[in-house]
Design an enzyme around this catalytic site. Structure first.
Site, PDB file in Angstrom:
ATOM      1  N   GLY A   1       6.759  -2.779   1.830  1.00 54.61           N
ATOM      2  CA  GLY A   1       6.587  -1.409   1.359  1.00 54.61           C
ATOM      3  C   GLY A   1       6.068  -0.512   2.467  1.00 54.61           C
TER       4      GLY A   1
ATOM      5  CG  HIS B   1       9.008  -4.613  -1.715  1.00 52.80           C
ATOM      6  ND1 HIS B   1       9.119  -5.427  -0.614  1.00 52.80           N
ATOM      7  CD2 HIS B   1       9.718  -3.497  -1.410  1.00 52.80           C
ATOM      8  CE1 HIS B   1       9.867  -4.834   0.314  1.00 52.80           C
ATOM      9  NE2 HIS B   1      10.235  -3.654  -0.141  1.00 52.80           N
TER      10      HIS B   1
ATOM     11  N   GLY C   1       5.665  -3.360  10.171  1.00 50.58           N
ATOM     12  CA  GLY C   1       5.341  -4.786  10.298  1.00 50.58           C
ATOM     13  C   GLY C   1       3.880  -5.163  10.445  1.00 50.58           C
TER      14      GLY C   1
ATOM     15  CG  HIS D   1       9.737   1.313  -0.179  1.00 51.82           C
ATOM     16  ND1 HIS D   1      10.412   0.912  -1.315  1.00 51.82           N
ATOM     17  CD2 HIS D   1      10.028   0.399   0.769  1.00 51.82           C
ATOM     18  CE1 HIS D   1      11.074  -0.193  -1.045  1.00 51.82           C
ATOM     19  NE2 HIS D   1      10.858  -0.531   0.205  1.00 51.82           N
TER      20      HIS D   1
ATOM     21  CB  SER E   1       7.599   2.708   7.973  1.00 45.31           C
ATOM     22  OG  SER E   1       8.454   2.127   7.024  1.00 45.31           O
ATOM     23  CB  SER E   2      11.492  -1.103   9.095  1.00 47.50           C
ATOM     24  OG  SER E   2      11.049  -1.435   7.801  1.00 47.50           O
ATOM     25  CD  GLU E   3      13.690   0.720   4.401  1.00 48.61           C
ATOM     26  OE1 GLU E   3      14.473   1.609   4.762  1.00 48.61           O
ATOM     27  OE2 GLU E   3      14.054  -0.399   4.010  1.00 48.61           O
TER      28      GLU E   3
HETATM   29 ZN   LIG Z   1      11.252  -2.342   1.076  1.00 43.06          ZN
END
Ligand SMILES: [Zn+2]
Length: 225
Positions: free
Chosen positions: A29, A101, A50, A99, A78-80
């Site tokens: 998230g 999970h 990460g 975001h 963030s990767s998103e």
């Molecule tokens: Zn995610």
């Protein structure tokens, strides 16, 4: 001394609550908020990529511009990030994004089932059902586009086979929304197991959607349902 001290503190406190409430675990998230900036589009403060939440400090939050370019911070955003930027660009009324999970929202997302309007508080705060975005691989531009398309004028969206996203006018509002959607998802899953999940009467849904639009008007950005 890092700038935007109070915003960093807020985002850090919100991530702590996300973990405490079981909405995320480890480093899954992410969360962000919109910062006022010098340029046209402003900046975004976002959790780093990460890094487990338990090791995060307020100064680890990363500042980026609206194109994802680095402004302040040593860690990668963030990767998103692409999804957060897409939603801020599409929705001027959105000041914060979370975001998660979380378990029951993910159950609905894995089933590919939108969460229908089944409880009273949901329509006023989400704007209607929680739709499911088409599947896309995590961290991609495609995921960003799909999430933006399915979110539309609503305040929450499920990411198919992945998790959920909640937006708000503050980080705490987005957090409360994610909690509520998780609870409604749980009610939806259990009532479906009992055999049926009744939606609210259509006149109640319409009345509450009107209230939802009025909240948008108060914030200065009309929502088009
Ligand atoms: Zn995610």
């Amino acid at each position: 001394m890092a700038r935007w001290h109070s915003e960093r503190q807020t985002l850090w406190e919100v991530t702590g609550e996300m973990v405490k409430q079981g909405l995320v675990a480890g480093s899954s998230g992410n969360a962000s908020l919109r910062l006022p900036g010098d340029g046209d589009g402003g900046y975004v403060l976002i959790t780093p990529s990460g890094r487990p939440y338990r090791y995060l400090a307020p100064e680890d939050m990363v500042v980026i511009d609206m194109d994802g370019g680095p402004v302040e911070g040593d860690l990668l955003p963030s990767s998103e990030t692409a999804m957060h930027l897409e939603l801020y660009k599409a929705r001027q009324d959105v000041e914060a994004i979370i975001h998660t999970h979380s378990l029951y929202a993910s159950v609905a997302a894995v089933s590919g089932l939108e969460i229908p309007p089944i409880v009273v508080e949901m329509v006023i705060r989400v704007g209607g059902s929680v739709r499911v975005a088409e599947y896309a691989f995590p961290s991609t531009e495609e995921l960003a586009q799909n999430a933006g398309h399915a979110l539309g004028d609503r305040n929450a969206v499920l990411l198919r086979n992945h998790g959920m996203v909640g937006v708000g006018r503050t980080s705490w509002e987005a957090l409360d929304l994610c909690q509520m959607v998780e609870r409604v998802a749980q009610i939806f899953v259990y009532s479906s197991l009992l055999g049926r999940a009744l939606t609210l009467p259509s006149e109640i849904i319409e009345m509450e959607q009107e209230l939802y639009r009025m909240q948008g008007l108060r914030s200065g950005t009309p929502r088009e349902t």
